[in-house]
Design a protein around this motif. Structure first.
Motif, PDB file in Angstrom:
ATOM      1  N   LYS A 184       0.747  -1.112  -0.098  1.00  0.00           N
ATOM      2  CA  LYS A 184      -0.006   0.110   0.081  1.00  0.00           C
ATOM      3  C   LYS A 184       0.881   1.291   0.106  1.00  0.00           C
ATOM      4  O   LYS A 184       0.383   2.286   0.300  1.00  0.00           O
ATOM      5  CB  LYS A 184      -1.085  -0.084   1.201  1.00  0.00           C
ATOM      6  CG  LYS A 184      -1.919  -1.055   1.281  1.00  0.00           C
ATOM      7  CD  LYS A 184      -2.801  -1.106   2.476  1.00  0.00           C
ATOM      8  CE  LYS A 184      -3.935  -2.279   2.416  1.00  0.00           C
ATOM      9  NZ  LYS A 184      -4.484  -2.230   3.805  1.00  0.00           N
ATOM     10  N   LYS A 185       2.030   1.237  -0.274  1.00  0.00           N
ATOM     11  CA  LYS A 185       2.953   2.402  -0.411  1.00  0.00           C
ATOM     12  C   LYS A 185       3.731   2.269  -1.743  1.00  0.00           C
ATOM     13  O   LYS A 185       4.047   1.008  -2.307  1.00  0.00           O
ATOM     14  CB  LYS A 185       3.881   2.370   0.526  1.00  0.00           C
ATOM     15  CG  LYS A 185       3.265   2.553   2.023  1.00  0.00           C
ATOM     16  CD  LYS A 185       4.222   2.655   3.102  1.00  0.00           C
ATOM     17  CE  LYS A 185       3.619   2.785   4.533  1.00  0.00           C
ATOM     18  NZ  LYS A 185       4.641   2.725   5.646  1.00  0.00           N
ATOM     19  N   ASP A 186       4.392   3.437  -2.124  1.00  0.00           N
ATOM     20  CA  ASP A 186       5.015   3.329  -3.487  1.00  0.00           C
ATOM     21  C   ASP A 186       6.446   2.828  -3.115  1.00  0.00           C
ATOM     22  O   ASP A 186       7.235   2.678  -4.098  1.00  0.00           O
ATOM     23  CB  ASP A 186       4.848   4.733  -4.170  1.00  0.00           C
ATOM     24  CG  ASP A 186       5.559   5.676  -3.261  1.00  0.00           C
ATOM     25  OD1 ASP A 186       5.910   5.617  -2.131  1.00  0.00           O
ATOM     26  OD2 ASP A 186       5.417   6.977  -3.809  1.00  0.00           O
ATOM     27  N   ARG A 187       6.889   2.950  -1.882  1.00  0.00           N
ATOM     28  CA  ARG A 187       8.337   2.274  -1.524  1.00  0.00           C
ATOM     29  C   ARG A 187       8.216   1.924   0.141  1.00  0.00           C
ATOM     30  O   ARG A 187       7.398   2.496   0.635  1.00  0.00           O
ATOM     31  CB  ARG A 187       9.376   3.521  -1.597  1.00  0.00           C
ATOM     32  CG  ARG A 187       9.107   4.830  -0.774  1.00  0.00           C
ATOM     33  CD  ARG A 187      10.228   5.706  -1.262  1.00  0.00           C
ATOM     34  NE  ARG A 187      10.455   6.258  -2.518  1.00  0.00           N
ATOM     35  CZ  ARG A 187      11.504   6.548  -3.190  1.00  0.00           C
ATOM     36  NH1 ARG A 187      12.387   6.616  -2.530  1.00  0.00           N
ATOM     37  NH2 ARG A 187      11.549   6.854  -4.459  1.00  0.00           N
ATOM     38  N   MET A 188       8.972   0.930   0.320  1.00  0.00           N
ATOM     39  CA  MET A 188       9.190   0.495   1.716  1.00  0.00           C
ATOM     40  C   MET A 188      10.579   0.802   2.329  1.00  0.00           C
ATOM     41  O   MET A 188      11.466   0.494   1.605  1.00  0.00           O
ATOM     42  CB  MET A 188       8.800  -1.218   1.536  1.00  0.00           C
ATOM     43  CG  MET A 188       7.424  -1.350   1.034  1.00  0.00           C
ATOM     44  SD  MET A 188       7.250  -3.130   0.637  1.00  0.00           S
ATOM     45  CE  MET A 188       7.410  -3.756   2.411  1.00  0.00           C
ATOM     46  N   ASN A 189      10.397   1.231   3.424  1.00  0.00           N
ATOM     47  CA  ASN A 189      11.507   1.430   4.106  1.00  0.00           C
ATOM     48  C   ASN A 189      11.627   0.584   5.452  1.00  0.00           C
ATOM     49  O   ASN A 189      11.040   0.856   6.306  1.00  0.00           O
ATOM     50  CB  ASN A 189      11.893   3.081   4.557  1.00  0.00           C
ATOM     51  CG  ASN A 189      13.300   3.008   5.393  1.00  0.00           C
ATOM     52  OD1 ASN A 189      13.775   2.155   5.586  1.00  0.00           O
ATOM     53  ND2 ASN A 189      13.725   4.638   5.170  1.00  0.00           N
ATOM     54  N   GLY A 227      20.643   1.824  -5.091  1.00  0.00           N
ATOM     55  CA  GLY A 227      21.833   0.969  -5.562  1.00  0.00           C
ATOM     56  C   GLY A 227      22.830   0.079  -4.568  1.00  0.00           C
ATOM     57  O   GLY A 227      23.901  -0.452  -4.828  1.00  0.00           O
ATOM     58  N   ARG A 228      22.361  -0.002  -3.087  1.00  0.00           N
ATOM     59  CA  ARG A 228      23.105  -0.771  -2.357  1.00  0.00           C
ATOM     60  C   ARG A 228      22.564  -2.018  -2.074  1.00  0.00           C
ATOM     61  O   ARG A 228      22.987  -2.869  -0.980  1.00  0.00           O
ATOM     62  CB  ARG A 228      22.792   0.248  -0.995  1.00  0.00           C
ATOM     63  CG  ARG A 228      23.746   1.502  -0.969  1.00  0.00           C
ATOM     64  CD  ARG A 228      23.191   2.351   0.387  1.00  0.00           C
ATOM     65  NE  ARG A 228      21.833   2.509   0.425  1.00  0.00           N
ATOM     66  CZ  ARG A 228      21.028   3.123   1.345  1.00  0.00           C
ATOM     67  NH1 ARG A 228      21.715   3.349   2.500  1.00  0.00           N
ATOM     68  NH2 ARG A 228      19.636   3.120   1.220  1.00  0.00           N
ATOM     69  N   LEU A 229      21.634  -2.415  -2.789  1.00  0.00           N
ATOM     70  CA  LEU A 229      21.193  -3.790  -2.656  1.00  0.00           C
ATOM     71  C   LEU A 229      22.186  -4.893  -3.014  1.00  0.00           C
ATOM     72  O   LEU A 229      22.431  -5.216  -4.091  1.00  0.00           O
ATOM     73  CB  LEU A 229      19.570  -3.962  -3.476  1.00  0.00           C
ATOM     74  CG  LEU A 229      18.573  -3.093  -3.233  1.00  0.00           C
ATOM     75  CD1 LEU A 229      17.369  -3.163  -4.068  1.00  0.00           C
ATOM     76  CD2 LEU A 229      18.070  -3.312  -1.677  1.00  0.00           C
ATOM     77  N   THR A 262      19.960  -7.142   1.801  1.00  0.00           N
ATOM     78  CA  THR A 262      20.985  -6.335   2.078  1.00  0.00           C
ATOM     79  C   THR A 262      21.318  -6.164   3.417  1.00  0.00           C
ATOM     80  O   THR A 262      20.443  -6.443   4.381  1.00  0.00           O
ATOM     81  CB  THR A 262      20.640  -4.752   1.394  1.00  0.00           C
ATOM     82  OG1 THR A 262      21.953  -3.909   1.706  1.00  0.00           O
ATOM     83  CG2 THR A 262      19.770  -4.177   2.272  1.00  0.00           C
ATOM     84  N   ALA A 263      22.798  -5.859   3.783  1.00  0.00           N
ATOM     85  CA  ALA A 263      23.060  -5.994   5.101  1.00  0.00           C
ATOM     86  C   ALA A 263      22.851  -4.506   5.741  1.00  0.00           C
ATOM     87  O   ALA A 263      23.166  -4.135   6.993  1.00  0.00           O
ATOM     88  CB  ALA A 263      24.547  -6.404   4.939  1.00  0.00           C
ATOM     89  N   SER A 264      22.567  -3.369   4.798  1.00  0.00           N
ATOM     90  CA  SER A 264      22.361  -2.033   5.404  1.00  0.00           C
ATOM     91  C   SER A 264      20.780  -1.739   5.266  1.00  0.00           C
ATOM     92  O   SER A 264      19.874  -2.678   5.370  1.00  0.00           O
ATOM     93  CB  SER A 264      23.087  -1.203   4.367  1.00  0.00           C
ATOM     94  OG  SER A 264      22.786  -1.188   3.020  1.00  0.00           O
ATOM     95  N   ARG A 265      20.493  -0.657   5.403  1.00  0.00           N
ATOM     96  CA  ARG A 265      19.059  -0.257   5.320  1.00  0.00           C
ATOM     97  C   ARG A 265      18.313  -0.651   4.192  1.00  0.00           C
ATOM     98  O   ARG A 265      19.060  -0.190   3.126  1.00  0.00           O
ATOM     99  CB  ARG A 265      18.899   1.285   5.412  1.00  0.00           C
ATOM    100  CG  ARG A 265      17.799   1.800   5.651  1.00  0.00           C
ATOM    101  CD  ARG A 265      17.532   3.353   6.011  1.00  0.00           C
ATOM    102  NE  ARG A 265      18.325   4.081   5.047  1.00  0.00           N
ATOM    103  CZ  ARG A 265      17.877   4.673   3.931  1.00  0.00           C
ATOM    104  NH1 ARG A 265      16.485   4.263   3.757  1.00  0.00           N
ATOM    105  NH2 ARG A 265      18.668   5.400   3.003  1.00  0.00           N
ATOM    106  N   ALA A 266      17.255  -1.420   4.206  1.00  0.00           N
ATOM    107  CA  ALA A 266      16.566  -1.853   3.007  1.00  0.00           C
ATOM    108  C   ALA A 266      15.531  -0.900   2.493  1.00  0.00           C
ATOM    109  O   ALA A 266      14.356  -0.569   3.214  1.00  0.00           O
ATOM    110  CB  ALA A 266      16.020  -3.159   3.516  1.00  0.00           C
ATOM    111  N   LEU A 267      15.921   0.031   1.662  1.00  0.00           N
ATOM    112  CA  LEU A 267      14.897   0.673   1.058  1.00  0.00           C
ATOM    113  C   LEU A 267      14.455   0.080  -0.401  1.00  0.00           C
ATOM    114  O   LEU A 267      15.112  -0.062  -1.394  1.00  0.00           O
ATOM    115  CB  LEU A 267      15.300   2.024   0.422  1.00  0.00           C
ATOM    116  CG  LEU A 267      14.562   2.945  -0.172  1.00  0.00           C
ATOM    117  CD1 LEU A 267      13.277   3.489   0.467  1.00  0.00           C
ATOM    118  CD2 LEU A 267      15.336   4.092  -0.763  1.00  0.00           C
ATOM    119  N   ILE A 268      13.380  -0.282  -0.277  1.00  0.00           N
ATOM    120  CA  ILE A 268      12.687  -1.223  -1.343  1.00  0.00           C
ATOM    121  C   ILE A 268      11.756  -0.051  -2.219  1.00  0.00           C
ATOM    122  O   ILE A 268      10.648   0.229  -2.082  1.00  0.00           O
ATOM    123  CB  ILE A 268      11.814  -2.243  -1.314  1.00  0.00           C
ATOM    124  CG1 ILE A 268      12.701  -3.056  -0.081  1.00  0.00           C
ATOM    125  CG2 ILE A 268      11.283  -3.080  -2.211  1.00  0.00           C
ATOM    126  CD1 ILE A 268      11.971  -4.372   0.486  1.00  0.00           C
TER     127      ILE A 268
END
Length: 256
Positions: free
Chosen positions: A68-73, A103-105, A161-167
């Motif tokens: 239900k969102k355009d991106r997921m953090n 680009g960090r995925l 990813t091992a860092s913050r996952a921004l999908i």
């Protein structure tokens, strides 16, 4: 007394569940537009990070959640995250690009299935994959999708990813993608030109006054600029690394 056939048909057509399902289908009807598939997606967290596409296809429907969102953090996420969305190509264009904005995925894979559940396209990427092995060589995660006109598919994405996952993903044609990239290049050029001007001005100030404070400011500004350059993926693309060491080095050099 049995209900009239048209009443049954009407009940089916206007059922809230069916309407909701239709609304979640991503319809590609304008090649000049950019579409956000995450808005139409369901997602699932694989805590083991070892499940395959075949495992995920066997999951009960209740395991999936609507985004239900355009991106997921999702913050720092060690698990693998799966997304799925239905797409229908209502245009004449069959060449689309699935663009990952982060680009960090480190791990990314996708599969597009037809209505019979058979994969028609599959691919993998991520920063741990050497640039020479990517389907499209870019600092971003970009994969070609070729849905046929007037046909419906379901796309599965796996990210980790091992860092913050921004999908965050976009579906767009190549001309639209290149337009976004050119604008992004202009913005980043102006930003880093400003940083460089500030650094040069402080070098001059430090040499004239003999003070150490401008040098400290230069270190801070340079570190921030290098970190942002690394996060955006430009440093990775510039060095064109062929080993995972460069990914580790780029990220930690920027952080320092």
């Amino acid at each position: 007394m049995k209900p009239a056939p048209f009443i049954l048909v009407s009940a089916l057509l206007f059922s809230p569940g069916i309407l909701a399902a239709e609304e979640r289908v991503l319809v590609l009807d304008n090649p000049e537009s950019s579409y956000l598939p995450v808005t139409h997606a369901d997602w699932y967290r694989d805590l083991t990070a070892e499940q395959s596409l075949e495992d995920v296809l066997r999951l009960p429907e209740g395991e999936w959640q609507a985004s239900k969102k355009d991106r997921m953090n999702l913050g720092v996420e060690r698990a693998a995250v799966w997304l799925r969305f239905r797409v229908r190509n209502a245009s004449d264009t069959t060449e689309w690009l699935l663009v990952g904005e982060d680009g960090r995925l480190e791990e990314f894979s996708y599969a597009m299935l037809d209505t019979a559940g058979e994969p028609v396209q599959r691919g993998a990427g991520g920063t741990l994959r050497p640039m020479s092995q990517r389907e499209i060589k870019s600092r971003l995660q970009i994969f070609p999708l070729s849905p046929r006109p007037d046909e419906e598919y379901i796309v599965y994405l796996r990210v980790r990813t091992a860092s913050r996952a921004l999908i965050a993903f976009r579906l767009e044609t190549r001309p639209v993608f290149y337009g976004h990239e050119f604008l992004d290049l202009q913005i980043n050029t102006a930003y880093y030109a400003l940083l460089l001007t500030v650094i040069v001005a402080n070098v001059v100030l430090a040499l004239r006054t003999g003070s150490t404070l401008p040098w400290l400011y230069i270190v801070v500004i340079s570190s921030a600029g290098l970190y942002q350059y690394t996060l955006s993926g430009y440093l990775y693309a510039l060095l064109s690394p062929e080993t995972p060491f460069w990914i580790w080095f780029n990220r930690h050099a920027g952080m320092m």
